[in-house]
Design an enzyme around this catalytic site. Structure first.
Site, PDB file in Angstrom:
ATOM      1  CB  SER A 256      66.570  63.481  44.165  1.00  0.00           C
ATOM      2  OG  SER A 256      65.819  62.290  44.310  1.00  0.00           O
ATOM      3  CE  LYS A 257      61.864  69.014  47.028  1.00  0.00           C
ATOM      4  NZ  LYS A 257      61.625  69.624  48.316  1.00  0.00           N
ATOM      5  NE  ARG A 258      60.075  60.435  42.734  1.00  0.00           N
ATOM      6  CZ  ARG A 258      59.250  61.420  43.050  1.00  0.00           C
ATOM      7  NH1 ARG A 258      59.221  61.889  44.279  1.00  0.00           N
ATOM      8  NH2 ARG A 258      58.439  61.939  42.159  1.00  0.00           N
ATOM      9  CG  ASN A 259      67.157  59.434  47.332  1.00  0.00           C
ATOM     10  OD1 ASN A 259      67.427  60.615  47.555  1.00  0.00           O
ATOM     11  ND2 ASN A 259      67.688  58.766  46.355  1.00  0.00           N
ATOM     12  CD  GLU A 261      62.595  67.658  51.518  1.00  0.00           C
ATOM     13  OE1 GLU A 261      63.285  68.544  50.992  1.00  0.00           O
ATOM     14  OE2 GLU A 261      61.492  67.302  51.080  1.00  0.00           O
TER      15      GLU A 261
END
Length: 484
Positions: A256-259, A261
């Site tokens: 996800s955006k968190r870990n 792109e």
RNA sequence: GGCCCCGUCGUCUAGUGGCCUAGGACUCUGGCUUCUCAAGCCAGCUACGAGGGUUCGAAUCCCUUCGGGGCUGCCA
């Protein structure tokens, strides 16, 4: 017996296509090509609140950019279309009615609130939550009563007792007892179909033979099979299933955006080559079986079999993608490299696209080709060739101001004045004899200040070639303006 | 909670009972090369989750266990 292989990529574009989607698409594509079969591209947009035309258009564009051509689907058509589920609503309605008529499905009048309350009760009683079958056998009176209350029914599939057993091409035999597969909704009260209905109906109607999809759909497989059965499809005509392992983020959670792109559009902007993305993604869950890792699309097609697909999830590793991307960049011909680099330079305003600029870029590419890992890096690498005034970062400016540096630059200017043949060999010769032999400096200390003065940074393409590309006048002007 | 899936270096993987004192790639560390940065070359670190079996022999087969993930929707 050998029926033509027909795979399908059927995303529900509720956003830009992401890494996981594309890995699935890639495998669908590779398997179809490997077997000489067909790839069907279908849009699952039964939930039009979340799927937009814009996202659909972007999905089409992304697949094309990656070179994953489909044989049937949007833009190309095909004999089993239309390929947008939102355009197939009549078909689903018809089948749902048939199921109703045959008793495979039934009208369910339970409201969302009632269902939620009962699920809650099941949970607190420590039972598996799921539809309890309340409306399975309603009497005429009960139906009359619900109708009288103005309730609109959803259509629910009846799961018979027993179990569903199927052979997953990647995981082997998988069994689900039906007591863990509650009756599921096929159609909403407003007549719109749900995924579970549409996906199964379409796979049958579009004669899909192999369903390669994410393993998150593994536990919905018995429901699909139930629909096939209700449609009267014979067991031997069921599609084969192959549930692909997940692609996860670095920290072992879903990508996800968190870990890292996820959007493929981002990778494109960043300068990852489509063939590099495909190559890397192919290695996530699949391997050619030998030590090869850098493979072409053609080799992927030749070598790809479901048998070689792994069953365990893979972590997405940007570093490795970058390494492969660098390899692919280095493998590009200069013309091809130029073609792919130009858009980045144009977009960042480094060049306007004039022929003279393009020529300079072409001449400069060979010396930066092995220095970049992402196409976007051509921008900082080549910018110094196209700016009037170079700017220095703090560290470089400080270095330049040191008295040693000033001495080096003054010496360099004197050494370069007589050089009329402005070729990198001549430039190098003049600088070496003046700075290394003359001043007794180490190459590193000799060329460092010159590099900063000319390119604006202590990191640059090879110095002498850079000066040749910059030209005599501009090179000398930069050296002179670096003198305080 | 229930059901299902998964478990080899930090990461991606090779490995389908002996070829494994576990191979490759990326990362990391050190070195060589070198005008910077890269690239290239060489070397090094590091893994079969654990415990039981089966077997002459197990990363490979079986069981248990632990861990991770998915599903459990009128999302897909």
């Amino acid at each position: 017996m050998a029926r033509e292989v027909r795979t399908r990529f059927a995303p529900s574009p509720t956003g830009d296509l992401h890494v996981g989607n594309i890995r699935t698409a890639l495998f669908d594509w590779a398997y179809a090509r490997h077997t000489g079969g067909k790839l069907i591209f279908r849009i699952e947009d039964t939930d039009r609140e979340r799927v937009t035309d814009e996202y659909i258009a972007r999905a089409i564009e992304t697949l094309k950019w990656l070179g994953l051509e489909w044989d049937e689907g949007p833009e190309v058509g095909g004999e089993f279309g239309p390929y947008l589920q939102s355009q197939r609503l009549d078909i689903y309605t018809e089948w749902a009615d048939t199921f109703l008529k045959n008793g495979d499905a039934y009208n369910c009048y339970c409201s969302t609130e009632e269902l939620e309350a009962r699920r809650e009760a099941q949970r607190s009683a420590n039972q598996a939550p799921g539809y309890d079958g309340k409306c399975r056998n309603l009497s005429d009176g009960e139906i009359e009563k619900y109708r009288g209350e103005g309730r609109k029914p959803v259509i629910r599939m009846r799961m018979p007792d027993g179990e569903t057993r199927f052979n997953d091409l990647i995981r082997g035999e998988v069994v689900f007892e039906h007591k863990y597969v509650p009756d599921f909704v096929l159609m909403r009260a407003d007549g719109s179909p749900l995924y579970t209905l549409a996906v199964a109906v379409d796979d049958v109607l579009m004669k899909v033979t192999h369903i390669l999809r994410g393993e998150d759909l593994l536990s919905s497989t018995p429901r699909q099979i139930r629909v096939y059965q209700a449609m009267g499809v014979k067991d031997e005509d069921f599609p084969e299933f192959a549930h692909l392992p997940f692609v996860m983020g670095t920290d072992n959670t879903k990508l996800s955006k968190r870990n890292g792109e996820v959007s493929i559009a981002w990778y494109r902007e960043e300068g990852f080559l489509p063939e590099a993305i495909c190559n890397y993604l192919a290695l996530l869950g699949w391997s050619p079986g030998d030590d090869r890792e850098n493979i072409t699309m053609k080799e992927l097609v030749d070598l790809f079999t479901i048998e070689r697909v792994n069953s365990s999830p893979a972590r997405f590793d940007m570093k490795k993608l970058e390494a492969i991307n660098g390899d692919k960049i280095r493998a590009l011909s200069i013309e091809e490299f130029l073609k792919r680099a130009l858009p980045y330079l144009l977009k960042e305003g480094v060049i306007k696209g004039e022929a003279s600029e393009v020529k300079v870029v072409r001449d400069a590419l060979p010396i930066i080709q092995e220095r970049i890992a992402r196409m976007k890096e051509v921008v900082p690498m080549l910018r110094f060739l196209f700016v009037e005034e170079i700017s220095f970062d703090q560290e470089s400016a400080a270095k330049l101001a040191e008295s040693d540096s000033q001495k080096v630059i003054n010496t360099a200017i004197s050494a370069l004045e007589p050089v009329s043949n402005w070729q990198h060999e001549a430039i190098e010769g003049a600088l070496r004899s003046a700075l290394i032999d003359g001043l007794g400096l180490k190459p590193r200390n000799a060329f460092g200040p010159v590099r900063i003065a000319v390119t604006g940074s202590h990191i640059s393409p090879p110095l002498f070639e850079s000066m040749e590309l910059l030209g005599r006048d501009r090179s000398m002007a930069r050296l002179k303006s670096a003198v305080r």
